[in-house]
Design a protein around this motif. Structure first.
Motif, short mmCIF file in Angstrom:
data_model
loop_
_atom_site.label_atom_id
_atom_site.label_comp_id
_atom_site.label_asym_id
_atom_site.label_seq_id
_atom_site.Cartn_x
_atom_site.Cartn_y
_atom_site.Cartn_z
N VAL A 89 -24.89 91.31 -15.16
CA VAL A 89 -26.07 91.04 -16.38
C VAL A 89 -26.88 90.05 -15.73
CG1 VAL A 89 -26.12 89.82 -18.24
CG2 VAL A 89 -24.23 91.54 -17.95
N PHE A 90 -26.54 88.79 -15.10
CA PHE A 90 -27.86 88.09 -14.71
C PHE A 90 -28.69 88.53 -13.54
CE2 PHE A 90 -24.45 85.07 -16.22
CZ PHE A 90 -25.14 84.52 -17.36
N PRO A 91 -28.16 89.25 -12.42
CA PRO A 91 -29.23 89.90 -11.70
C PRO A 91 -30.13 91.08 -12.71
CG PRO A 91 -27.25 89.73 -10.56
CD PRO A 91 -27.18 89.24 -12.05
N ALA A 92 -29.44 91.78 -13.36
CA ALA A 92 -30.27 92.68 -14.18
C ALA A 92 -31.47 92.18 -15.08
CB ALA A 92 -29.43 93.64 -15.14
N LEU A 93 -30.99 90.91 -15.85
CA LEU A 93 -31.98 90.13 -16.55
C LEU A 93 -33.13 89.45 -15.50
CD1 LEU A 93 -29.58 87.98 -18.79
CD2 LEU A 93 -31.15 89.71 -19.52
N ILE A 94 -32.78 88.95 -14.37
CA ILE A 94 -33.84 88.39 -13.51
C ILE A 94 -34.65 89.64 -12.87
CG2 ILE A 94 -33.94 87.16 -11.47
CD1 ILE A 94 -31.50 85.56 -12.08
N ALA A 95 -34.02 90.32 -12.57
CA ALA A 95 -34.81 91.65 -11.80
C ALA A 95 -35.69 92.29 -12.64
CB ALA A 95 -33.83 92.44 -10.82
N GLY A 96 -35.08 92.50 -14.05
CA GLY A 96 -35.96 93.32 -14.98
C GLY A 96 -37.10 92.47 -15.48
N CYS A 97 -37.03 91.33 -15.48
CA CYS A 97 -38.10 90.22 -15.81
C CYS A 97 -39.35 90.06 -14.99
CB CYS A 97 -37.75 88.87 -16.49
SG CYS A 97 -36.99 88.80 -17.93
N LEU A 98 -38.89 90.17 -13.65
CA LEU A 98 -39.57 90.08 -12.74
C LEU A 98 -40.32 91.22 -12.41
CD1 LEU A 98 -37.62 87.88 -9.87
CD2 LEU A 98 -39.30 87.02 -11.42
N LEU A 99 -39.64 92.43 -12.19
CA LEU A 99 -40.39 93.45 -12.25
C LEU A 99 -41.19 94.03 -13.34
CD1 LEU A 99 -37.19 95.68 -10.77
CD2 LEU A 99 -39.35 94.70 -9.48
N SER A 100 -41.15 93.77 -14.50
CA SER A 100 -42.01 94.12 -15.57
C SER A 100 -42.85 93.10 -15.90
CB SER A 100 -41.07 94.30 -16.65
OG SER A 100 -40.49 93.26 -17.27
N LEU A 101 -42.81 91.83 -15.47
CA LEU A 101 -43.93 90.92 -15.92
C LEU A 101 -45.48 91.18 -15.26
CD1 LEU A 101 -43.86 88.31 -17.41
CD2 LEU A 101 -43.46 86.91 -15.39
N ARG A 102 -45.50 91.54 -14.15
CA ARG A 102 -46.97 91.92 -13.81
C ARG A 102 -47.48 93.13 -14.29
NH1 ARG A 102 -49.12 90.66 -8.27
NH2 ARG A 102 -49.71 92.74 -8.07
N PRO A 103 -46.92 94.17 -14.57
CA PRO A 103 -47.41 95.26 -15.27
C PRO A 103 -48.10 94.92 -16.63
CG PRO A 103 -45.71 96.27 -14.06
CD PRO A 103 -45.64 94.53 -14.03
N VAL A 104 -46.97 94.28 -17.28
CA VAL A 104 -47.23 93.85 -18.89
C VAL A 104 -48.45 92.95 -19.00
CG1 VAL A 104 -46.29 92.53 -20.75
CG2 VAL A 104 -44.83 94.35 -19.56
N LYS A 105 -48.43 91.90 -17.79
CA LYS A 105 -49.60 90.78 -17.81
C LYS A 105 -51.08 91.61 -17.65
CE LYS A 105 -51.69 86.61 -16.39
NZ LYS A 105 -51.34 85.42 -15.46
N ALA A 106 -50.78 92.63 -16.64
CA ALA A 106 -51.95 93.39 -16.68
C ALA A 106 -52.31 94.43 -17.92
CB ALA A 106 -51.70 94.35 -15.33
N TRP A 107 -51.46 94.99 -18.53
CA TRP A 107 -51.66 95.70 -19.65
C TRP A 107 -52.17 94.96 -20.85
CZ3 TRP A 107 -48.24 95.38 -24.31
CH2 TRP A 107 -48.70 96.43 -25.41
N LEU A 108 -51.70 93.74 -20.73
CA LEU A 108 -52.53 92.75 -21.87
C LEU A 108 -54.01 92.14 -21.76
CD1 LEU A 108 -49.26 90.54 -22.98
CD2 LEU A 108 -50.46 92.51 -24.38
#
Ligand SMILES: [Zn+2]
Length: 143
Positions: A89-108
């Motif tokens: 669970v913790f690695p999934a939370l950390i990896a999910g946030c780190l992997l999706s942060l850049r594309p979401v920021k670029a999209w916004l």
């Protein structure tokens, strides 16, 4: 120069590729989350871009809900040992946030560019303290 993305699909594509919202070619980031000062292809000044904590909020909320929902379902359905739950669970939370942060920021940022969103600018209409927004406290002592 190429045209700006005009559809939701093109802003999402610009976000997923972490590219300039105007030309779709130049790099948007100079670091992991630090925006470059301008596009290295078309020269678009990224000074307008300020998604603030929007990307972090959307990423934490989305990834958190998805991972916790999957964790809750597997915990109820399979009753895995607690060490396995912590190890996944913790690695999934950390990896999910780190992997999706850049594309979401670029999209916004692309959405800000397309919709010309910027900080509000306030202009005084004058007369503050003279029947405008505040009560004039000078009059009793002046009189
Ligand atoms: Zn560009």
């Amino acid at each position: 120069m190429e045209s700006a993305p005009s559809t939701v699909q093109s802003t999402i594509l610009a976000g997923l590729r972490c590219r300039c919202p105007r030309c779709g070619q130049g790099k948007l980031f100079k670091g992991f989350l630090t925006l470059a000062p301008n596009c290295d292809r078309c020269g678009l000044d990224y000074g307008f871009a300020d998604p603030a904590d929007g990307p972090a909020f959307f990423v934490m909320s989305g990834v958190g809900m998805a991972v916790i929902a999957i964790w809750a379902w597997t915990a109820v359905a399979f009753s895995p040992p607690i060490w396995l739950q912590f190890a996944t669970v913790f690695p999934a939370l950390i990896a999910g946030c780190l992997l999706s942060l850049r594309p979401v920021k670029a999209w916004l940022v692309a959405e800000q560019y397309v919709h010309k969103a910027e900080e509000a600018r306030w202009a005084s209409i004058g007369g503050h303290g003279e029947g405008g927004f505040t009560w004039d406290r000078r009059r009793p002592s002046d009189g």
